[in-house]
Write a protein that holds these residues in place. Structure first.
Motif, PDB file in Angstrom:
ATOM      1  N   ASN A  27     -43.059 100.478  -8.637  1.00 27.01           N
ATOM      2  CA  ASN A  27     -43.324 100.724  -7.222  1.00 27.01           C
ATOM      3  C   ASN A  27     -44.743 101.270  -7.032  1.00 27.01           C
ATOM      4  OD1 ASN A  27     -42.944 101.079  -4.482  1.00 27.01           O
ATOM      5  ND2 ASN A  27     -41.117 102.351  -4.695  1.00 27.01           N
ATOM      6  N   ALA A  28     -45.154 102.199  -7.883  1.00 24.05           N
ATOM      7  CA  ALA A  28     -46.501 102.779  -7.793  1.00 24.05           C
ATOM      8  C   ALA A  28     -47.562 101.719  -8.083  1.00 24.05           C
ATOM      9  CB  ALA A  28     -46.642 103.961  -8.743  1.00 24.05           C
ATOM     10  N   ALA A  29     -47.308 100.847  -9.055  1.00 27.19           N
ATOM     11  CA  ALA A  29     -48.267  99.783  -9.378  1.00 27.19           C
ATOM     12  C   ALA A  29     -48.406  98.827  -8.201  1.00 27.19           C
ATOM     13  CB  ALA A  29     -47.829  99.036 -10.635  1.00 27.19           C
TER      14      ALA A  29
ATOM     15  N   VAL B 209     -55.740 100.965 -14.160  1.00 31.22           N
ATOM     16  CA  VAL B 209     -55.130  99.638 -14.019  1.00 31.22           C
ATOM     17  C   VAL B 209     -53.907  99.517 -14.916  1.00 31.22           C
ATOM     18  CG1 VAL B 209     -55.535  97.162 -14.254  1.00 31.22           C
ATOM     19  CG2 VAL B 209     -57.398  98.657 -13.552  1.00 31.22           C
ATOM     20  N   PRO B 210     -52.775  99.078 -14.345  1.00 29.21           N
ATOM     21  CA  PRO B 210     -51.612  98.821 -15.203  1.00 29.21           C
ATOM     22  C   PRO B 210     -51.846  97.563 -16.041  1.00 29.21           C
ATOM     23  CG  PRO B 210     -51.060  98.477 -12.878  1.00 29.21           C
ATOM     24  CD  PRO B 210     -52.498  98.885 -12.951  1.00 29.21           C
ATOM     25  N   MET B 211     -51.671  97.693 -17.340  1.00 31.09           N
ATOM     26  CA  MET B 211     -51.797  96.542 -18.243  1.00 31.09           C
ATOM     27  C   MET B 211     -50.423  95.907 -18.412  1.00 31.09           C
ATOM     28  SD  MET B 211     -54.902  96.505 -18.974  1.00 31.09           S
ATOM     29  CE  MET B 211     -56.279  97.589 -18.767  1.00 31.09           C
ATOM     30  N   MET B 212     -50.368  94.618 -18.280  1.00 27.95           N
ATOM     31  CA  MET B 212     -49.089  93.918 -18.417  1.00 27.95           C
ATOM     32  C   MET B 212     -48.938  93.420 -19.855  1.00 27.95           C
ATOM     33  SD  MET B 212     -48.013  94.683 -15.802  1.00 27.95           S
ATOM     34  CE  MET B 212     -47.190  94.333 -14.324  1.00 27.95           C
ATOM     35  N   ASP B 213     -48.457  94.312 -20.699  1.00 32.08           N
ATOM     36  CA  ASP B 213     -48.230  94.012 -22.107  1.00 32.08           C
ATOM     37  C   ASP B 213     -46.722  93.908 -22.305  1.00 32.08           C
ATOM     38  OD1 ASP B 213     -48.253  93.833 -24.833  1.00 32.08           O
ATOM     39  OD2 ASP B 213     -49.068  95.830 -25.191  1.00 32.08           O
TER      40      ASP B 213
ATOM     41  N   THR C 296     -45.220  97.206 -24.036  1.00 33.56           N
ATOM     42  CA  THR C 296     -45.276  98.416 -23.202  1.00 33.56           C
ATOM     43  C   THR C 296     -45.791  98.048 -21.816  1.00 33.56           C
ATOM     44  OG1 THR C 296     -47.465  98.884 -24.073  1.00 33.56           O
ATOM     45  CG2 THR C 296     -45.633 100.060 -25.092  1.00 33.56           C
ATOM     46  N   PRO C 297     -44.898  97.581 -20.942  1.00 29.84           N
ATOM     47  CA  PRO C 297     -45.351  97.210 -19.598  1.00 29.84           C
ATOM     48  C   PRO C 297     -45.931  98.409 -18.852  1.00 29.84           C
ATOM     49  CG  PRO C 297     -42.953  96.991 -19.797  1.00 29.84           C
ATOM     50  CD  PRO C 297     -43.480  97.431 -21.123  1.00 29.84           C
ATOM     51  N   TYR C 298     -46.961  98.156 -18.101  1.00 26.77           N
ATOM     52  CA  TYR C 298     -47.647  99.162 -17.288  1.00 26.77           C
ATOM     53  C   TYR C 298     -48.360 100.207 -18.138  1.00 26.77           C
ATOM     54  CZ  TYR C 298     -45.022  96.920 -13.625  1.00 26.77           C
ATOM     55  OH  TYR C 298     -44.498  95.982 -12.793  1.00 26.77           O
ATOM     56  N   ALA C 299     -48.674  99.859 -19.374  1.00 26.05           N
ATOM     57  CA  ALA C 299     -49.428 100.778 -20.234  1.00 26.05           C
ATOM     58  C   ALA C 299     -50.798 101.018 -19.611  1.00 26.05           C
ATOM     59  CB  ALA C 299     -49.579 100.180 -21.632  1.00 26.05           C
ATOM     60  N   GLY C 300     -51.269 102.222 -19.727  1.00 26.23           N
ATOM     61  CA  GLY C 300     -52.584 102.559 -19.198  1.00 26.23           C
ATOM     62  C   GLY C 300     -52.576 102.950 -17.734  1.00 26.23           C
ATOM     63  N   PHE C 301     -51.438 102.809 -17.066  1.00 20.94           N
ATOM     64  CA  PHE C 301     -51.356 103.172 -15.650  1.00 20.94           C
ATOM     65  C   PHE C 301     -50.807 104.589 -15.550  1.00 20.94           C
ATOM     66  CE2 PHE C 301     -49.001 102.880 -11.473  1.00 20.94           C
ATOM     67  CZ  PHE C 301     -50.130 103.017 -10.698  1.00 20.94           C
ATOM     68  N   ASP C 302     -51.623 105.485 -15.066  1.00 20.20           N
ATOM     69  CA  ASP C 302     -51.251 106.891 -14.928  1.00 20.20           C
ATOM     70  C   ASP C 302     -50.753 107.117 -13.500  1.00 20.20           C
ATOM     71  OD1 ASP C 302     -51.091 109.647 -14.731  1.00 20.20           O
ATOM     72  OD2 ASP C 302     -52.970 109.996 -15.802  1.00 20.20           O
TER      73      ASP C 302
END
Length: 170
Positions: free
Chosen positions: A67-69, A116-120, A123-129
């Motif tokens: 939701n935040a992304a 930015v959320p990384m779509m991996d 680990t989905p949304y990695a890097g998104f704080d």
């Protein structure tokens, strides 16, 4: 929730066809009055506020980070649209509060692009704080309001700009 204007839709809104001749073909840029610019800024910030309402109330029961992304993406789109709409204006042609608002928008765009959320797959949304995003949004809405408000004194507007755009304490 309102539809995010695409870059091409916004360009069409902000340009008008010119009379064509053999030696010149193209568009001219529409320049709107301060009241129109202010209305457009209010509409953009209203859409961002609505996306935050969806994040807060979560009517679709989405996971918080998803939701935040989504809210981040909507915010970035509206920040980009507002900046694009203000593009034809030179700083000297804007009121101090509108110049400051453009600086706030540019600073917020940088903050969003740095989180930015990384779509991996692993680990989905990695890097998104998410917490950083929340702090950035609160600070953005505060700065946007204080800088654009007619009732804000020039000194307070400048303090807010230094704080939000450059990180200098109030």
């Amino acid at each position: 929730m309102g539809e995010v204007l695409s870059q091409s839709m916004l360009s069409e809104l902000n340009t008008a066809p010119m009379a064509e001749s053999d030696d010149h073909k193209g568009n001219i840029t529409k320049v709107f009055s301060a009241d129109i610019v202010e209305g457009m800024l209010a509409e953009g910030i209203g859409e961002i506020k609505r996306s935050l309402d969806v994040l807060y109330y979560n009517p679709g029961n989405m996971e918080q980070h998803v939701n935040a992304a989504a809210c981040r993406g909507i915010t970035l789109g509206h920040v980009e649209n507002m900046l694009h709409f203000m593009e034809p204006y030179h700083d000297a042609s804007l009121r101090p509060r509108h110049r400051g608002t453009r600086r706030v928008l540019r600073s917020m765009r940088q903050r969003l692009l740095q989180n930015v959320p990384m779509m991996d797959q692993s680990t989905p949304y990695a890097g998104f704080d998410v917490l950083r995003f929340g702090r950035d949004m609160i600070q953005f809405l505060t700065a946007f309001h204080k800088v654009l408000s007619v009732s804000t004194k020039s000194e307070d507007r400048n303090k807010e700009l230094r704080w939000f755009c450059r990180g200098i304490k109030k």
